[in-house]
Design a protein around this motif. Structure first.
Motif, mmCIF file in Angstrom:
data_model
loop_
_atom_site.group_PDB
_atom_site.id
_atom_site.type_symbol
_atom_site.label_atom_id
_atom_site.label_comp_id
_atom_site.label_asym_id
_atom_site.label_seq_id
_atom_site.Cartn_x
_atom_site.Cartn_y
_atom_site.Cartn_z
ATOM 1 N N THR A 51 -10.430 -5.250 -6.624
ATOM 2 C CA THR A 51 -9.649 -4.241 -7.349
ATOM 3 C C THR A 51 -8.213 -4.738 -7.468
ATOM 4 O OG1 THR A 51 -9.402 -3.170 -5.231
ATOM 5 C CG2 THR A 51 -10.964 -2.191 -6.723
ATOM 6 N N ASP A 53 0.836 -1.201 0.000
ATOM 7 C CA ASP A 53 0.000 0.000 0.000
ATOM 8 C C ASP A 53 0.873 1.255 0.000
ATOM 9 O OD1 ASP A 53 0.845 -0.754 2.509
ATOM 10 O OD2 ASP A 53 -0.834 0.181 3.551
ATOM 11 N N SER A 60 -4.324 -4.873 -7.223
ATOM 12 C CA SER A 60 -3.401 -4.256 -6.286
ATOM 13 C C SER A 60 -1.997 -4.732 -6.621
ATOM 14 C CB SER A 60 -3.747 -4.653 -4.859
ATOM 15 O OG SER A 60 -3.383 -5.997 -4.681
ATOM 16 N N ASP A 78 -0.274 -6.289 -4.701
ATOM 17 C CA ASP A 78 -0.206 -7.654 -4.200
ATOM 18 C C ASP A 78 -0.428 -8.646 -5.327
ATOM 19 O OD1 ASP A 78 0.365 -8.268 -1.514
ATOM 20 O OD2 ASP A 78 -1.369 -7.071 -0.900
ATOM 21 N N SER A 79 -1.471 -8.343 -6.121
ATOM 22 C CA SER A 79 -1.775 -9.274 -7.200
ATOM 23 C C SER A 79 -0.684 -9.248 -8.274
ATOM 24 C CB SER A 79 -3.149 -8.976 -7.797
ATOM 25 O OG SER A 79 -3.301 -7.602 -8.046
ATOM 26 N N LYS A 114 -0.448 -2.594 -12.102
ATOM 27 C CA LYS A 114 -1.702 -3.256 -11.747
ATOM 28 C C LYS A 114 -2.387 -3.791 -12.993
ATOM 29 C CE LYS A 114 -2.616 -0.200 -7.982
ATOM 30 N NZ LYS A 114 -3.450 0.989 -7.742
ATOM 31 N N SER A 141 -0.286 2.100 -11.552
ATOM 32 C CA SER A 141 -1.439 1.695 -12.370
ATOM 33 C C SER A 141 -1.009 0.799 -13.526
ATOM 34 C CB SER A 141 -2.212 2.918 -12.857
ATOM 35 O OG SER A 141 -1.373 3.760 -13.582
ATOM 36 N N ASP A 144 2.107 1.804 -3.452
ATOM 37 C CA ASP A 144 0.965 2.190 -4.278
ATOM 38 C C ASP A 144 0.586 3.654 -4.069
ATOM 39 O OD1 ASP A 144 -1.098 1.965 -5.980
ATOM 40 O OD2 ASP A 144 -2.314 0.620 -4.748
ATOM 41 N N GLN A 145 0.539 4.071 -2.803
ATOM 42 C CA GLN A 145 0.061 5.429 -2.498
ATOM 43 C C GLN A 145 1.094 6.506 -2.758
ATOM 44 O OE1 GLN A 145 -2.416 6.449 0.403
ATOM 45 N NE2 GLN A 145 -3.467 4.498 0.621
#
Lengths: 322, 255
Positions: free
Chosen positions: A286, A196, A288, A290-291, A223, A220, A199-200
């Motif tokens: 959604t 996270d 992430s 992680d995926s 992802k 993005s 990502d952020q």
């Protein structure tokens, strides 16, 4: 934009037979927040050590702020800031003395004014003459960042900046990192194993695993690589699966169905086409990081970390019994 | 280099003198030496004292020797401080700045030596209280203090060199026990070399402690200072300071 602050070319670091960093190449653009994301033991800290000249590479090249990390170490050091994963301050000195020492070591004259400004910005002004040993973890971290900014660096290296911090302090630090980027226009190079966080905060991310960079791009973009949104359905017996034939079904296992959709809004289309009475629950998945990590390495960051720890553990046991 | 060394030196001094327990210990320990060890010859006939120590007060003989010994003991603090900086990562913090590595070594060595200088006024005062009479030859005093400083810097350099590559808390203590006691007993710090066996007299004649103690006795016993002793200590000090500075470039690393 377009200007390059960190330029890494085929950089490797080997400890004995262990390749901590394995032939990595990437560039960091001026003014961006660049994240190196990966599990513990992936080579993140080693990469920072190489780029801050703390450790010499085994092979390859890198340029930081335009200077060669092997041949122009002094110039590199003059143009970088460094915040380590563990907090490193002199607890016997107060905040002002820590700043003063840093200024002297970096050869900065007239540091007082910028130090005062930084303390004010970081809300530490009133603790200027307080011993750092009595600071809270958040305050210590802030002081470290202030010290790293004192020499007006081109790029600031942050190794796991929020490791071991509570949620509130972590949020505070995220805001601070964004402030550094926006107000001080400093390029930020950070490592993290929190999805996270990457990502952020980050404009671009390089995912590192076992010393190799396995993906690079904006959050993005990455992802998207992992696949788009998905809807997971839990249904009762007698659900008519053919009502979903217009969608791409990823999984269909004992009343649990996973459907790929191209955007969030397509969830409505799924709802419209099925018999809602047979529906038990519905969930939007959604994409992430992680995926992304899961897809690229076949394991989650957590699993990889556990695997790494076992490896370390066994090698330790072996060493002790020999 | 000078600015960085100065900043790191001031850091060492601040850390030392802000620690009340350390300061108290630095004051008390030399006093205990003089009081307990110095009193061990109290009931010896003064003719014996005069023939062996050239003075009727053993404390007058012991003072220069004990101060020289305390300068070799402070060497340990330079390596302890270095290992602490390694363990807490502070060395890394310095290594990421453009400060030259030699300044890290110099800061530690000078910081530890300064610690040792504090015992000079304290022990002189205690000696006065025990009836030692000083003749206050200023030249002898200056030469003596200079000699002690050179001894301290040289010893602190040796300590730092030996432990520069170590990360272990225990190393300074081990090295200290290994070096200090033989060095102290094989010098003229506690007893004159005239009563030593030949082999120990040989060691004593090249032992830097003997030279620093000798310079002190010139002041205490009011004889002209031997400048060859001072020269010897200058060479001793700068030799090891130079070796340490050279090695610190290679040996001071983040890993």
């Amino acid at each position: 934009m377009g200007e390059i602050t960190v330029d890494v070319r085929d950089l490797s670091k080997q400890y004995g037979n262990f390749k901590a960093v394995d032939n990595i190449s990437f560039t960091v653009k001026k003014g961006e927040i660049f994240g190196l994301l990966g599990p513990n033991g992936a080579g993140k800290t080693t990469t920072i050590k190489l780029l801050t000249t703390l450790s010499p590479p085994t092979s390859g090249q890198a340029f930081v702020a335009g200077y060669d990390i092997i041949k122009q170490q002094k110039e590199v050091k003059r143009n970088i800031g460094w915040v380590s994963a563990e907090i490193i301050l002199d607890d016997d000195l107060n905040a002002w003395e820590n700043l003063g020492l840093q200024a002297a070591l970096q050869g900065i004259t007239n540091w007082e004014e910028s130090a005062d400004t930084l303390l004010k910005y970081f809300e530490l002004a009133e603790f200027k003459y307080k011993n750092v040993g009595k600071f809270s973890t958040g305050m210590r971290k802030k002081l470290e960042i202030a010290m790293a900014l004192l020499n007006s660096p081109e790029v600031i290296f942050m190794d796991e900046p929020t490791i071991g911090l509570d949620v509130g302090t972590r949020k505070m630090l995220w805001d601070l990192i964004l402030l550094i980027k926006n107000e001080y226009k400093v390029t930020v190079f950070l490592t993290t194993h929190y999805m996270d966080e990457a990502d952020q905060l980050c404009d671009r991310i390089a995912i590192i695993s076992h010393g190799k960079i396995i993906a690079l791009g904006s959050p993005s973009e990455l992802k998207q690589k992992a696949g788009g949104y998905a809807v997971s359905l839990e249904v009762n017996d007698g659900f008519d699966i053919s009502s979903l034939k217009q969608f791409h079904i990823l999984e269909n296992d004992k009343n649990k169905i996973l459907i790929e959709i191209s955007s969030k809004d397509n969830m409505l289309d799924v709802l419209k086409s099925i018999n809602l009475e047979k529906l038990k629950s519905i969930n939007l998945i959604t994409p992430s990081l992680d995926s992304v990590f899961l897809k690229l390495t076949g394991s989650t960051i957590k699993e990889t970390e556990e695997a790494v720890d076992y490896r370390k553990f066994y090698s330790m046991v072996r060493r002790n019994t020999q | 280099m000078i600015k960085e060394t100065w900043a790191l030196f001031i850091r060492e001094v601040k850390k030392t003198f802000r620690n009340k327990a350390v300061v108290a210990m630095m004051v008390v320990q030399p006093i205990m030496w003089l009081v307990f060890f110095g009193s061990s010859f109290s009931h010896v006939p003064s003719s014996f004292l005069s023939s062996f120590f050239n003075t009727t007060n053993y404390i007058a003989f012991l003072l220069p020797g004990e101060l020289a010994a305390s300068m070799i003991f402070v060497g340990m603090f330079s390596s302890m401080s270095m290992i602490q900086d390694k363990r807490f990562g502070f060395l890394k913090r310095i290594l990421v700045t453009k400060a030259p590595k030699e300044s890290i070594f110099f800061g530690k060595v000078f910081g530890a030596s300064t610690r040792g200088l504090l015992s000079i006024p304290i022990m002189m005062l205690v000696s006065l209280a025990f009836g030692v009479v000083f003749h206050w030859n200023i030249l002898s005093l200056v030469v003596w203090i200079l000699g002690l400083l050179l001894l301290g810097v040289g010893m602190a350099s040796i300590y730092s060199i030996i432990t520069m590559r170590s990360n272990d808390w225990q190393t300074p203590g081990v090295v200290s026990n290994l070096i200090n006691l033989p060095l102290m007993f094989s010098s003229t710090a506690l007893f004159p070399s005239t009563i030593f066996p030949g082999w120990m007299r040989d060691i004593s004649s090249v032992n830097p402690l003997s030279f620093a103690a000798g310079l002190g006795r010139s002041f205490v016993l009011n004889t002209p200072p031997n400048f060859l002793f001072l020269l010897y200590l200058v060479i001793f000090c700068f030799l090891f300071l130079g070796i340490g500075a050279f090695l610190s470039r290679e040996w001071l690393k983040a890993e």
